[in-house]
Design an enzyme around this catalytic site. Structure first.
Site, mmCIF file in Angstrom:
data_model
loop_
_atom_site.group_PDB
_atom_site.id
_atom_site.type_symbol
_atom_site.label_atom_id
_atom_site.label_comp_id
_atom_site.label_asym_id
_atom_site.label_seq_id
_atom_site.Cartn_x
_atom_site.Cartn_y
_atom_site.Cartn_z
ATOM 1 N N LYS A 206 0.656 -1.006 0.095
ATOM 2 C CA LYS A 206 -0.409 0.134 -0.441
ATOM 3 C C LYS A 206 1.140 0.686 -0.061
ATOM 4 C CE LYS A 206 -2.418 0.326 3.760
ATOM 5 N NZ LYS A 206 -3.363 0.607 4.483
ATOM 6 N N CYS B 178 -0.703 14.938 -6.517
ATOM 7 C CA CYS B 178 -0.564 13.733 -7.823
ATOM 8 C C CYS B 178 -1.763 12.814 -7.496
ATOM 9 C CB CYS B 178 0.618 13.419 -8.501
ATOM 10 S SG CYS B 178 0.313 12.040 -9.307
ATOM 11 N N CYS C 252 -2.953 11.050 -10.324
ATOM 12 C CA CYS C 252 -3.070 10.368 -11.416
ATOM 13 C C CYS C 252 -2.023 9.383 -11.492
ATOM 14 C CB CYS C 252 -2.940 11.168 -12.526
ATOM 15 S SG CYS C 252 -1.153 11.563 -13.509
HETATM 16 S S1 FES Z 1 1.145 14.312 -12.514
HETATM 17 FE FE1 FES Z 1 -0.574 15.732 -11.696
HETATM 18 S S2 FES Z 1 -2.763 14.677 -11.317
HETATM 19 FE FE2 FES Z 1 -0.121 13.689 -11.415
#
Ligand code: FES
Length: 128
Positions: free
Chosen positions: A77, A94, A96
């Site tokens: 995790k 981030c 994403c």
């Molecule tokens: S690099 Fe910007 S949200 Fe992941």
């Protein structure tokens, strides 16, 4: 054909196991045309059932379903603790999982979105 009959048998619910479905080529060739027409709708339902179950089972464990494909893959995790250091009154995190400076956003989401049609973006935390 043996594989198909075996797979059907394994994916059938117990209450459908006693239905007159040919289990092998011998049983299939011994079937009369009238009997085949009689069980055709049932056979169609079973085939659809088989593929739906396969799609559900294969889709849930697929590597393609992962959102994290590059960060700390050896870890069970990924947990990050950060001490907030606001820059220009904000911290950009981030979401994403593609940032090379994870857990901070480095703009990699733009290429990811363009490549995949996704719409992910960062979490921006504003300083009071
Ligand atoms: S690099 Fe910007 S949200 Fe992941």
């Amino acid at each position: 054909m043996e594989f198909f009959a075996d797979a059907l048998t394994k994916t059938l619910p117990a209450y459908l196991q006693s239905l007159p479905i040919p289990r092998n080529a011998e049983e299939l060739t011994a079937m009369t045309p009238e009997k085949a027409v009689e069980i055709a709708p049932l056979f169609l339902v079973l085939v659809v059932h088989f593929f739906v179950v396969q799609m559900l089972l294969c889709g849930s464990g697929s590597k393609a379903a992962r959102c994290n494909t590059m960060i700390k893959l050896d870890s069970p995790k990924v947990v990050d603790k950060v001490t907030p250091k606001f820059k220009d009154g904000k911290i950009v995190m981030c979401r994403c999982w593609k940032s090379k400076s994870f857990p901070y956003c480095d703009g990699s989401h733009t290429a990811h979105n363009k490549e995949t049609g996704d719409n992910v973006g960062p979490l921006i935390i504003l300083e009071k």
